[in-house]
Design a protein around this motif. Structure first.
Motif, PDB file in Angstrom:
ATOM      1  N   THR A 108       0.843  -1.209   0.000  1.00  0.00           N
ATOM      2  CA  THR A 108       0.000   0.000   0.000  1.00  0.00           C
ATOM      3  C   THR A 108       0.872   1.251   0.000  1.00  0.00           C
ATOM      4  N   ALA A 109       1.872   1.281   0.880  1.00  0.00           N
ATOM      5  CA  ALA A 109       2.744   2.451   0.982  1.00  0.00           C
ATOM      6  C   ALA A 109       3.491   2.691  -0.326  1.00  0.00           C
ATOM      7  N   CYS A 163       1.594   4.590  -2.683  1.00  0.00           N
ATOM      8  CA  CYS A 163       1.408   6.002  -2.298  1.00  0.00           C
ATOM      9  C   CYS A 163       2.680   6.816  -2.502  1.00  0.00           C
ATOM     10  N   LYS A 164       3.740   6.218  -2.987  1.00  0.00           N
ATOM     11  CA  LYS A 164       4.988   6.979  -3.126  1.00  0.00           C
ATOM     12  C   LYS A 164       4.803   8.134  -4.097  1.00  0.00           C
ATOM     13  N   ARG A 165       5.398   9.244  -3.723  1.00  0.00           N
ATOM     14  CA  ARG A 165       5.276  10.476  -4.499  1.00  0.00           C
ATOM     15  C   ARG A 165       5.508  10.247  -5.997  1.00  0.00           C
ATOM     16  N   ILE A 167       2.511   9.233  -7.979  1.00  0.00           N
ATOM     17  CA  ILE A 167       1.364  10.143  -8.059  1.00  0.00           C
ATOM     18  C   ILE A 167       1.713  11.406  -8.838  1.00  0.00           C
ATOM     19  N   MET A 168       3.002  11.770  -8.820  1.00  0.00           N
ATOM     20  CA  MET A 168       3.460  13.016  -9.443  1.00  0.00           C
ATOM     21  C   MET A 168       2.990  13.183 -10.903  1.00  0.00           C
ATOM     22  N   VAL A 201      -0.407  14.762 -11.055  1.00  0.00           N
ATOM     23  CA  VAL A 201      -0.374  16.176 -10.694  1.00  0.00           C
ATOM     24  C   VAL A 201       0.117  16.998 -11.882  1.00  0.00           C
ATOM     25  N   TRP A 230      -2.628  17.534 -14.215  1.00  0.00           N
ATOM     26  CA  TRP A 230      -3.568  18.543 -13.728  1.00  0.00           C
ATOM     27  C   TRP A 230      -3.060  19.936 -14.063  1.00  0.00           C
ATOM     28  N   MET A 231      -1.747  20.120 -13.877  1.00  0.00           N
ATOM     29  CA  MET A 231      -1.162  21.436 -14.116  1.00  0.00           C
ATOM     30  C   MET A 231      -1.307  21.835 -15.584  1.00  0.00           C
ATOM     31  N   GLU A 250      -3.626  20.878 -17.542  1.00  0.00           N
ATOM     32  CA  GLU A 250      -5.046  21.162 -17.793  1.00  0.00           C
ATOM     33  C   GLU A 250      -5.452  22.550 -17.306  1.00  0.00           C
ATOM     34  N   VAL A 251      -4.899  22.949 -16.160  1.00  0.00           N
ATOM     35  CA  VAL A 251      -5.309  24.208 -15.545  1.00  0.00           C
ATOM     36  C   VAL A 251      -4.651  25.396 -16.238  1.00  0.00           C
TER      37      VAL A 251
END
Lengths: 207, 207
Positions: free
Chosen positions: A186-187, A190-192, A195-196, A199, A202-203, A205-206
């Motif tokens: 699980t951990a 979740c490592k950065r 997921i990076m 993100v 998203w940047m 897109e915004v």
């Protein structure tokens, strides 16, 4: 989105002989059915109830040697005249499909896998204490003090390999060891780094 | 045995404003009572039911400024004319006593803590998706399209700080987020570096 975020994890579970890797892995199959369990290739004959592709990939010696030559095995070893090995494609295909795969393997094989898959998650199963290790070795049979000291020394040498691993899980109780392994998985998800990429998208897109 | 293996973990839980850090931390208090929760110092007056040393360490402005001067705070900020900060000694004492401590903190404060405690475990709480983030911002009130775009852009800028963290936990459901945080803590305790000192002491004993 990089492909890394979508890839499954390669989890290698290893540890010194007699630490209980097989028992932990069996219970993990029940507790974590979402994991894929690596299937080894072997030249030994199937036993009653064993199914090709489930318990092992059963191969002739000729087929196995051809797999070695074609570099189709992540690692292999010979034991009592028979070959045992980890097919590379099964591992690679599973990871590429975004599923986590677990390999239960001896310390020597694990070190070979690490050369090929340095990004794998390497988990070392540990005896709970030196006394516990000593008493397990003593209880195996009627050995001389010297041979017990020898075997203990070999076992501790194997444990020294922990330095090449990412995690150590103490096998005090099988259920607890399994829970810790599940927490590690699980951990790791979740490592950065995993997921990076989201993100970053998203940047974009915004902006 | 090095002292590092016996020390508790400093866990920093942060993330963009509005992501739900407080809610997650409250539930974590119930689910993980074995963790120590950092108590902030503040100059604001205690509210009914609040206890000194439990909810906050209540300080006068003079006392707080003296703490700043003596470098007794890991980080601090001024908000609506009042000071808020994290006392360094409470954190350091807890870790030294071998207990894990968790800090729930804004992203700016978290970056300051990271300078002092680079070995801390930095967990970033993430909104589940860009759409979710957008709708949370839209639902806050009657804002113009431009101000919504602005706020979204600020929020995404905050999320960019993820790159300084070790882990990202998506806050899709509060319970799931808490479980992931607990898994991360378990995994951190299983890290090779924490177990290696024990193995070294075994080797000394066997030699």
């Amino acid at each position: 989105m990089t492909s890394n975020a979508d890839k499954g994890l390669l989890i290698v579970l290893s540890g010194p002989s007699g630490v209980g890797k097989g028992t932990v892995c069996s219970m993990l199959r029940t507790l974590a059915p979402e994991l894929v369990y690596s299937v080894s290739a072997t030249t030994r004959n199937p036993r009653v109830g064993e199914t090709d592709g489930v318990n092992y990939f059963f191969k002739s010696k000729e087929q196995f040697r051809s797999m070695i030559e074609k570099d189709e095995l992540l690692e292999y070893a010979e034991y009592v005249g028979q070959y045992y090995g980890t097919p590379r494609s099964f591992v690679a295909d599973t990871i590429r499909a975004g599923k986590d795969i677990i390999l239960e393997i001896e310390v020597q094989g694990a070190m070979k896998v690490k050369q090929r898959f340095p990004d794998g998650v390497f988990i070392f199963l540990m005896p709970p204490s030196l006394d516990e290790l000593r008493s397990r070795i003593e209880n195996r049979g009627t050995e001389t003090d010297e041979s017990i000291r020898n075997r203990l020394s070999v076992a501790v040498d194997e444990i020294r390999l922990l330095e090449h691993y990412d995690y150590a899980v103490v096998n005090d109780r099988v259920e607890s060891a399994c829970e810790r392994i599940q927490s590690i998985i699980t951990a790791e998800h979740c490592k950065r780094e995993r997921i990076m990429p989201y993100v970053k998208s998203w940047m974009e897109e915004v902006r």
